[in-house]
Design an enzyme around this catalytic site. Sequence first.
Site, PDB file in Angstrom:
ATOM      1  N   ASP A  74       5.127  -6.530  -0.120  1.00 31.87           N
ATOM      2  CA  ASP A  74       4.116  -6.393   0.964  1.00 31.87           C
ATOM      3  C   ASP A  74       5.095  -6.230   2.304  1.00 31.87           C
ATOM      4  OD1 ASP A  74       2.348  -6.438   3.005  1.00 31.87           O
ATOM      5  OD2 ASP A  74       1.210  -8.260   2.283  1.00 31.87           O
ATOM      6  N   TYR A 174      -7.348   6.114  14.123  1.00 33.63           N
ATOM      7  CA  TYR A 174      -6.631   6.907  13.257  1.00 33.63           C
ATOM      8  C   TYR A 174      -5.612   7.829  13.890  1.00 33.63           C
ATOM      9  CZ  TYR A 174      -5.744  10.133   9.094  1.00 33.63           C
ATOM     10  OH  TYR A 174      -5.159  10.799   8.316  1.00 33.63           O
ATOM     11  N   LYS A 178      -1.343   8.070  13.562  1.00 33.68           N
ATOM     12  CA  LYS A 178      -0.708   9.179  13.155  1.00 33.68           C
ATOM     13  C   LYS A 178       0.576   9.721  14.254  1.00 33.68           C
ATOM     14  CE  LYS A 178      -2.177   8.758   9.165  1.00 33.68           C
ATOM     15  NZ  LYS A 178      -1.827   7.982   8.173  1.00 33.68           N
TER      16      LYS A 178
END
Length: 305
Positions: A74, A174, A178
């Site tokens: 993880d 989002y 990015k």
Amino acid sequence: MKPDLSGRVALVAGATRGAGRGTAVALGEAGATVYCTGRSTLGRRSDYDRPETIEETAALVSAAGGKGIAAAVDHLQPSEVEALVRRIDAEQGRLDILVNDIWGGERRIEWNTPVWAHDLDAGLRMLHTGVDTHLITSHFALPLLIRRPGGLVVEMTDGTREYNTGHYRVSVFYDLVKAAVLRLAYSQAEELRKYGCTAVALTPGWMRSEMMLEAFGVTEATWRDAAAVQPHFAAISESPRFVGRAVAALAADPGALDRSGGSFSSGGLAREYGFTDVDGSQPDCWRYLVEVQDAGLPAAAAGYR
């Protein structure tokens, strides 16, 4: 000419599916030893609750000609990442390629939803899984990678720097993830340069990931049938292996340091290095998006693959 990465050791962080799996297999095609990490194993699914596993990815790497090693990690847990890097050091004594592909945000995306209406927990989780994981992994992995000049770090993102600078991407959360990953590649390049190591940002095009194929009700063998649902997908989509071959080409390029800090796409690098997708084509998705899809023109692949 096919890249030769025999003797090289790679860590593909987030190799369970999608671009991570495609990259791991492409590095295997080139003969690399590839540590394939993720949370979905044969014995336990992650919260994605999907069937793909890191063991399957590792087996595909070995079948392609490399050596695949599955490692359950993880990447939000620093202790697990630190233990992984110590394992790589103990078993291999080197790390030549780091691909930060951890994302985990598909099911948290709320399209075109303003920041005040977007689910806050989902948005913040995207930031944690899409940015924190990359920072944690680089923090522990880069001391091993910089032992030798020629190391490569690839920050996998969605969109080139040029495209994303002028386009709002999906939502504030989002878009921020990015953009952060693009900047992370640039920042790491500054810190790695004096060690003779390279960091770049890389984006696939419209990728035929497992989840995308399911969304359109097709398979990798029948993806062209998606034309009835989304003609642009059928015209320009690429397999996950395509962006992986871009990574392999960069890793094998003795002049890759000249690209450090840059932002690249799978289609753009294919034109420069000459590699192809699994069907022998060279889909240039980001040029297609600007010139065809964003321009409102009908789907037409001619001249773009």
